[in-house]
Motif scaffolding. Sequence first.
Motif, short mmCIF file in Angstrom:
data_model
loop_
_atom_site.label_atom_id
_atom_site.label_comp_id
_atom_site.label_asym_id
_atom_site.label_seq_id
_atom_site.Cartn_x
_atom_site.Cartn_y
_atom_site.Cartn_z
N LEU A 80 27.21 11.87 -8.26
CA LEU A 80 29.11 12.10 -8.10
C LEU A 80 30.14 10.25 -7.77
N PRO A 81 28.51 9.44 -6.68
CA PRO A 81 29.14 7.81 -6.48
C PRO A 81 28.78 7.24 -7.67
N LEU A 82 28.21 7.89 -8.33
CA LEU A 82 27.91 6.45 -9.69
C LEU A 82 29.03 6.54 -10.65
N LEU A 83 29.02 8.31 -10.92
CA LEU A 83 30.51 8.84 -11.79
C LEU A 83 31.29 8.11 -11.51
N TYR A 84 32.23 8.06 -10.14
CA TYR A 84 33.35 7.40 -9.52
C TYR A 84 33.54 6.02 -10.00
N VAL A 85 32.21 5.40 -9.47
CA VAL A 85 32.50 4.09 -10.49
C VAL A 85 32.27 4.00 -11.74
N THR A 86 32.02 4.79 -12.57
CA THR A 86 32.55 4.51 -14.28
C THR A 86 33.20 4.80 -14.16
N PHE A 87 34.05 5.70 -14.15
CA PHE A 87 34.99 6.39 -15.02
C PHE A 87 36.78 5.93 -13.76
N LEU A 88 36.72 5.98 -12.62
CA LEU A 88 37.24 6.03 -11.93
C LEU A 88 37.48 5.60 -10.40
N ALA A 89 36.88 4.18 -10.99
CA ALA A 89 37.25 3.29 -9.57
C ALA A 89 38.00 1.92 -10.36
N ASP A 90 38.09 1.88 -11.17
CA ASP A 90 38.89 0.78 -11.95
C ASP A 90 40.39 1.13 -12.24
N PHE A 91 40.66 2.34 -12.37
CA PHE A 91 41.91 2.96 -12.21
C PHE A 91 42.71 3.13 -10.54
N PHE A 92 41.51 2.84 -10.26
CA PHE A 92 42.30 2.95 -8.16
C PHE A 92 42.14 1.89 -7.51
N GLN A 93 41.96 0.26 -8.42
CA GLN A 93 41.87 -0.57 -8.28
C GLN A 93 43.48 -1.29 -7.29
N GLU A 94 43.64 -2.03 -6.56
CA GLU A 94 44.40 -2.63 -6.07
C GLU A 94 45.55 -3.92 -6.81
N ASP A 95 44.31 -4.55 -7.87
CA ASP A 95 44.97 -5.49 -8.51
C ASP A 95 45.10 -4.65 -9.77
N ASP A 96 46.20 -4.34 -9.92
CA ASP A 96 46.83 -4.01 -11.22
C ASP A 96 46.35 -4.75 -11.95
N LEU A 97 46.54 -6.42 -11.96
CA LEU A 97 46.46 -7.41 -12.85
C LEU A 97 45.02 -7.66 -13.42
N HIS A 98 44.37 -7.23 -12.14
CA HIS A 98 43.06 -7.58 -12.85
C HIS A 98 43.03 -5.53 -14.12
N LEU A 99 42.71 -5.12 -13.66
CA LEU A 99 43.03 -3.63 -15.06
C LEU A 99 43.78 -4.21 -15.99
N GLU A 100 45.18 -4.22 -15.75
CA GLU A 100 45.22 -4.44 -16.82
C GLU A 100 44.44 -5.39 -17.82
N ASN A 101 44.31 -6.42 -17.22
CA ASN A 101 43.05 -7.89 -18.28
C ASN A 101 41.95 -6.96 -19.07
N VAL A 102 41.19 -5.76 -17.83
CA VAL A 102 40.17 -5.48 -18.16
C VAL A 102 40.59 -4.25 -19.47
N TYR A 103 41.64 -3.46 -19.51
CA TYR A 103 42.01 -2.77 -20.57
C TYR A 103 42.18 -3.81 -21.98
N TYR A 104 43.03 -4.65 -21.57
CA TYR A 104 43.41 -5.68 -22.59
C TYR A 104 42.33 -5.94 -23.12
N SER A 105 40.86 -6.32 -22.77
CA SER A 105 39.87 -7.33 -23.00
C SER A 105 38.76 -5.79 -24.22
N GLU A 106 39.12 -4.51 -23.51
CA GLU A 106 38.66 -3.18 -23.59
C GLU A 106 39.93 -2.89 -25.38
N MET A 107 40.47 -3.48 -25.97
CA MET A 107 41.37 -2.69 -26.61
C MET A 107 41.14 -3.93 -27.96
N LYS A 108 41.44 -5.31 -27.52
CA LYS A 108 41.02 -6.59 -28.59
C LYS A 108 39.41 -6.13 -28.60
#
Length: 301
Positions: A263-291
């Motif tokens: 369960l901790p592994l699944l949280y880190v894999t799928f949900l951790a990025d969504f709950f990060q405080e740094d929204d800019l970092h999250l947007e950069n992650v999603y931008y890199s994925e889309m690119k």
Amino acid sequence: MRAVQESLSLSSFSNSTTSPTSPSSVPRSYEWLFGCHGFWHNVALMLASLLFVLYLSFQARKSFSKLSHGRSYVIIAYYACLWLVSLLNLIWCSVQAWECTPGKELAWNVLSLCTTSGMLFLEVSLVAFLFQGNHVSGLEALTRTFVVSGLIVGLDLLLKAIYMFGFGIPLFIDSNDHTHPTKWNLWVIHRLVLTAVYGLILFMYHSKWRERLPARPAFYNYIVIMCAMNALALFACGLTGNGAGFGFWLYGATIVCYHAFYLPLLYVTFLADFFQEDDLHLENVYYSEMKDAGFFDADWE
């Protein structure tokens, strides 16, 4: 008069025989910790599951705020399922003594069936998300994913229930590991299917179909870990079914690792990025994925 004396002597004898048992009631109160599989086995399970539930509780306020602003049906549903399964897993880890307690076999089997089915539902759902591509969002994708996962897990649950309650095979009671070889044949098939699925996804990551999967290292690491874990559990079930004592020990180790760390592994894999405080970092992650997926190739034409 003699009858009265005999009754008094019998009562004093019964008191004398029952009074020494009062100290033995103290160890029974600790049987939930020291009984069945032993102290370290029980502590490892309870401590890991308790720490993860406490972590979810400490992060709950910030997580709810993120969920209310994000409005992602997939993340909301998955987070709710994760909470439910984490609580079930905590209860399962805390009552390990039920497995070896007479009269608790039915309760232990039902609890184990519900807990493992919930964890399998999370596994199948995440694999379904992976097969749907780089980005999954919206109510339609959530419904499609959960319906498919529910059908697969429901079939697995029905098969296990028939084995346990129809044929009387104790799938989740491992104290008599060589009594029911049919049980280990079922676990071999179960682990073989999971290993094959994870192996197929791992093969896709190294083939021309790689673009169909999310371009995130966390997902790749998750697949590698789960493929190795299920392959090890498959090997352990095969050894135990053939009567090898080492296989039974190895199988128990894989069960501890699965219930303690999945369960901790699944949280880190799928949900951790969504709950990060740094929204800019999250947007950069999603931008890199889309690119990486080629979403912005048209801008250069």
